[in-house]
Write an enzyme that holds these catalytic residues in place. Structure first.
Site, PDB file in Angstrom:
ATOM      1  N   PRO A  16       0.869  -1.010  -0.136  1.00  0.00           N
ATOM      2  CA  PRO A  16       0.066  -0.091  -0.037  1.00  0.00           C
ATOM      3  C   PRO A  16       0.829   1.420   0.076  1.00  0.00           C
ATOM      4  O   PRO A  16       1.729   1.294   0.652  1.00  0.00           O
ATOM      5  CB  PRO A  16      -0.884  -0.108   1.233  1.00  0.00           C
ATOM      6  CG  PRO A  16       0.059  -1.107   2.200  1.00  0.00           C
ATOM      7  CD  PRO A  16       0.972  -1.935   1.205  1.00  0.00           C
ATOM      8  N   MET A  17       0.582   2.108  -0.923  1.00  0.00           N
ATOM      9  CA  MET A  17       1.521   3.599  -0.845  1.00  0.00           C
ATOM     10  C   MET A  17       0.334   4.613  -1.110  1.00  0.00           C
ATOM     11  O   MET A  17      -0.213   4.526  -2.221  1.00  0.00           O
ATOM     12  CB  MET A  17       2.635   3.521  -1.863  1.00  0.00           C
ATOM     13  CG  MET A  17       3.617   2.418  -1.624  1.00  0.00           C
ATOM     14  SD  MET A  17       4.784   2.469  -2.896  1.00  0.00           S
ATOM     15  CE  MET A  17       4.100   1.358  -4.045  1.00  0.00           C
ATOM     16  N   GLN A  70      -6.544  -1.349   2.660  1.00  0.00           N
ATOM     17  CA  GLN A  70      -5.879  -0.818   3.884  1.00  0.00           C
ATOM     18  C   GLN A  70      -6.768   0.025   4.520  1.00  0.00           C
ATOM     19  O   GLN A  70      -7.130   1.114   3.831  1.00  0.00           O
ATOM     20  CB  GLN A  70      -4.509  -0.500   3.879  1.00  0.00           C
ATOM     21  CG  GLN A  70      -3.846  -0.661   5.103  1.00  0.00           C
ATOM     22  CD  GLN A  70      -2.361   0.176   5.011  1.00  0.00           C
ATOM     23  OE1 GLN A  70      -2.205   1.098   4.527  1.00  0.00           O
ATOM     24  NE2 GLN A  70      -1.421  -0.730   5.401  1.00  0.00           N
ATOM     25  N   CYS A 101       2.576   3.315   9.682  1.00  0.00           N
ATOM     26  CA  CYS A 101       2.795   4.567   9.039  1.00  0.00           C
ATOM     27  C   CYS A 101       3.693   5.460  10.018  1.00  0.00           C
ATOM     28  O   CYS A 101       3.323   5.591  11.079  1.00  0.00           O
ATOM     29  CB  CYS A 101       1.609   5.270   8.509  1.00  0.00           C
ATOM     30  SG  CYS A 101       1.967   6.728   7.541  1.00  0.00           S
ATOM     31  N   LYS A 140      -0.373  -4.624   9.026  1.00  0.00           N
ATOM     32  CA  LYS A 140       1.100  -4.270   8.423  1.00  0.00           C
ATOM     33  C   LYS A 140       1.750  -3.380   9.302  1.00  0.00           C
ATOM     34  O   LYS A 140       1.142  -2.404   9.940  1.00  0.00           O
ATOM     35  CB  LYS A 140       0.787  -3.409   6.933  1.00  0.00           C
ATOM     36  CG  LYS A 140       2.253  -3.004   6.528  1.00  0.00           C
ATOM     37  CD  LYS A 140       1.919  -2.540   4.973  1.00  0.00           C
ATOM     38  CE  LYS A 140       3.450  -2.056   4.402  1.00  0.00           C
ATOM     39  NZ  LYS A 140       3.663  -0.523   5.056  1.00  0.00           N
ATOM     40  N   ASN A 201       8.672  -6.904   3.988  1.00  0.00           N
ATOM     41  CA  ASN A 201       8.750  -5.808   3.369  1.00  0.00           C
ATOM     42  C   ASN A 201      10.047  -4.955   3.571  1.00  0.00           C
ATOM     43  O   ASN A 201      10.259  -5.072   4.539  1.00  0.00           O
ATOM     44  CB  ASN A 201       7.308  -4.885   3.659  1.00  0.00           C
ATOM     45  CG  ASN A 201       7.400  -3.704   3.192  1.00  0.00           C
ATOM     46  OD1 ASN A 201       7.205  -2.753   3.887  1.00  0.00           O
ATOM     47  ND2 ASN A 201       7.376  -3.499   1.599  1.00  0.00           N
ATOM     48  N   ASP A 203      12.931  -2.329   0.854  1.00  0.00           N
ATOM     49  CA  ASP A 203      14.210  -2.551   0.041  1.00  0.00           C
ATOM     50  C   ASP A 203      14.194  -3.669  -0.792  1.00  0.00           C
ATOM     51  O   ASP A 203      15.325  -4.150  -1.006  1.00  0.00           O
ATOM     52  CB  ASP A 203      15.347  -2.415   0.988  1.00  0.00           C
ATOM     53  CG  ASP A 203      15.473  -1.278   1.740  1.00  0.00           C
ATOM     54  OD1 ASP A 203      14.783  -0.409   1.450  1.00  0.00           O
ATOM     55  OD2 ASP A 203      16.263  -1.422   2.643  1.00  0.00           O
ATOM     56  N   GLY A 225       6.978  -2.210  -2.438  1.00  0.00           N
ATOM     57  CA  GLY A 225       6.494  -0.728  -2.524  1.00  0.00           C
ATOM     58  C   GLY A 225       7.078  -0.229  -3.959  1.00  0.00           C
ATOM     59  O   GLY A 225       6.978  -0.317  -5.009  1.00  0.00           O
TER      60      GLY A 225
HETATM   61  C1  LIG Z   1       4.973   6.883  -1.217  1.00  0.00           C
HETATM   62  C2  LIG Z   1       4.600   6.028  -0.200  1.00  0.00           C
HETATM   63  C3  LIG Z   1       3.234   6.010   0.490  1.00  0.00           C
HETATM   64  C4  LIG Z   1       3.025   4.968   1.390  1.00  0.00           C
HETATM   65  N1  LIG Z   1       1.893   4.664   1.790  1.00  0.00           N
HETATM   66  C5  LIG Z   1       1.803   3.744   2.729  1.00  0.00           C
HETATM   67  C6  LIG Z   1       0.440   3.552   3.066  1.00  0.00           C
HETATM   68  O1  LIG Z   1      -0.682   3.939   2.802  1.00  0.00           O
HETATM   69  N2  LIG Z   1       0.316   2.449   3.994  1.00  0.00           N
HETATM   70  C7  LIG Z   1       1.131   1.564   4.488  1.00  0.00           C
HETATM   71  O2  LIG Z   1       1.031   0.892   5.350  1.00  0.00           O
HETATM   72  N3  LIG Z   1       2.488   1.833   4.249  1.00  0.00           N
HETATM   73  C8  LIG Z   1       2.683   3.020   3.230  1.00  0.00           C
HETATM   74  N4  LIG Z   1       3.911   3.019   2.675  1.00  0.00           N
HETATM   75  C9  LIG Z   1       4.963   2.183   3.025  1.00  0.00           C
HETATM   76  C10 LIG Z   1       5.072   1.074   2.029  1.00  0.00           C
HETATM   77  O3  LIG Z   1       4.060   0.350   1.975  1.00  0.00           O
HETATM   78  C11 LIG Z   1       6.423   0.056   2.395  1.00  0.00           C
HETATM   79  O4  LIG Z   1       6.015  -0.290   3.764  1.00  0.00           O
HETATM   80  C12 LIG Z   1       7.744   0.838   2.571  1.00  0.00           C
HETATM   81  O5  LIG Z   1       7.706   1.743   1.212  1.00  0.00           O
HETATM   82  C13 LIG Z   1       8.849   0.009   2.536  1.00  0.00           C
HETATM   83  O6  LIG Z   1       8.750  -1.037   1.249  1.00  0.00           O
HETATM   84  P1  LIG Z   1       9.804  -0.688  -0.004  1.00  0.00           P
HETATM   85  O7  LIG Z   1      10.993  -0.397   0.321  1.00  0.00           O
HETATM   86  O8  LIG Z   1       9.339  -1.835  -1.119  1.00  0.00           O
HETATM   87  O9  LIG Z   1       9.120   0.518  -0.774  1.00  0.00           O
HETATM   88  C14 LIG Z   1       4.231   4.056   1.667  1.00  0.00           C
HETATM   89  C15 LIG Z   1       5.577   4.223   1.068  1.00  0.00           C
HETATM   90  C16 LIG Z   1       5.636   5.120   0.376  1.00  0.00           C
HETATM   91  C17 LIG Z   1       7.356   5.395  -0.525  1.00  0.00           C
END
Ligand SMILES: Cc1cc2nc3c(=O)[nH]c(=O)nc-3n(C[C@H](O)[C@H](O)[C@H](O)COP(=O)(O)O)c2cc1C
Length: 322
Positions: A16-17, A70, A101, A140, A201, A203, A225
């Site tokens: 989720p982002m 989410q 978050c 999460k 999750n 990197d 992500g």
């Molecule tokens: C732009 C952005 C928005 C995000 N929004 C959420 C969100 O809505 N809910 C959530 O649980 N995590 C959110 N995250 C965290 C990501 O889901 C993830 O845990 C984090 O980026 C690490 O994973 P990655 O290295 O694969 O990006 C967000 C991350 C980014 C970069």
């Protein structure tokens, strides 16, 4: 409805982002072979007030299934009612709770990662939501608030409350996005709730890193992500590599351009003309690491119309001799 226990392994999912994993981007990811989507978080308080903008955020296209919605919030009764409304109106395949978050606006109200410091509240939220819906309810979270060992007990709390799956970002709230994700620690947390499906999750940006994250954590799958931003082909490449070491090719320049234009069209279909302004933050990701990255970026972050985008990409074609 998802059954986390019987889904084929390894599970590969879009994380989720906020502002990123919305309907158009999930459709693009789906088309390029991402098996499962976690949609961006929505506010439980806004859902129970039936805020039209928030309800629209939870709307999806049937082609996106299987899909997890989410929700964030701190009040167990409100979270339960929001989950009930989401299930009744939209019927996603599962519901996920944001307990990770790090953003100040959320944690200052006992939302997101601050729930790691409030295990009783976290327990009550999971329990209330489980009682309110038929679909699975997952959590999460992060390694911890300030200590990267907080998760070792926290996973037991949410498992005891009935969570159906845990996804864990390998950083603490204090770390934000600095440092590197600790997949070994995720593995320790995972071993404390061995019966519960677990996603690793943080990197996961190459297929080799996906394999290492799986090995170090012993998780059932990966939640990706940023690795999928501008790179919706990545989940399928990860899945193939984890299954039997197959290395699928990277997308060609032409595929990239066609996908960007398809994404732009979906933005317009879903959000109207302002959809292209919303697309700006996706665009540089599509060209990261390509020869056109530097020259294209200043134009891409100012795009407002489809034709402008098409012209910029045609020009990049000529400049780079693609
Ligand atoms: C732009 C952005 C928005 C995000 N929004 C959420 C969100 O809505 N809910 C959530 O649980 N995590 C959110 N995250 C965290 C990501 O889901 C993830 O845990 C984090 O980026 C690490 O994973 P990655 O290295 O694969 O990006 C967000 C991350 C980014 C970069």
């Amino acid at each position: 409805m998802l059954d986390w226990k019987s889904l084929p392994r390894p599970i590969v999912a879009l994380a989720p982002m906020a502002d990123m994993s919305d309907l158009p981007f999930c459709l693009i990811c789906k088309e390029k072979g991402t098996p499962l989507m976690f949609r961006e978080m929505v506010s439980s308080e806004a859902i129970v007030r039936l805020n039209p903008k928030t309800l629209n955020m939870a709307t999806f296209d049937q082609r996106e299934r299987p899909l997890v919605q989410q929700v964030f919030g701190s009040n167990p009764a409100v979270m339960a009612e929001a989950a009930r409304i989401i299930e009744e109106r939209f019927a996603p395949d599962a519901i996920d709770i944001n307990m990770g978050c790090p953003v100040y606006n959320l944690v200052s109200n006992f939302n997101g990662a601050s729930l790691i410091r409030e295990p009783e509240r976290a327990h009550a939220i999971v329990k209330a939501m489980k009682a309110a819906v038929k679909v699975p309810v997952s959590v999460k979270t992060r390694l911890g608030w300030s200590k990267d060992t907080d998760c070792l007990d926290f996973v037991k709390v949410v498992a005891d409350a009935g969570a159906d799956l845990i996804s864990m970002h390998g950083r603490t709230r204090e770390q934000g996005y600095s440092g590197t994700a600790n997949w070994v620690r995720i593995g320790e947390a995972r071993r404390n709730v061995p019966h519960l499906p677990f996603l690793v999750n943080g990197d996961i940006t190459t297929v080799e890193r996906a394999k290492l994250a799986m090995e170090q954590s012993g998780a059932d799958g990966v939640l990706i992500g940023r690795g999928l931003l501008g790179n919706p082909w990545f989940a399928k490449r990860v899945e193939a590599y984890l299954q039997d070491g197959t290395l699928l090719p990277e997308p060609t320049w032409d595929e990239r351009v066609a996908t960007v234009l398809a994404h732009a069209q979906l933005q317009i279909d879903h959000y109207g003309e302002r959809g292209l302004v919303k697309l700006r933050k996706h665009l540089p990701w599509y060209f990261k690491g390509t020869p056109a990255e530097k020259t294209l970026k200043p134009t891409l972050v100012r795009i407002s119309h489809y034709l402008e985008l098409k012209t910029a990409l045609d020009q990049a074609n000529l400049d780079n001799g693609f």
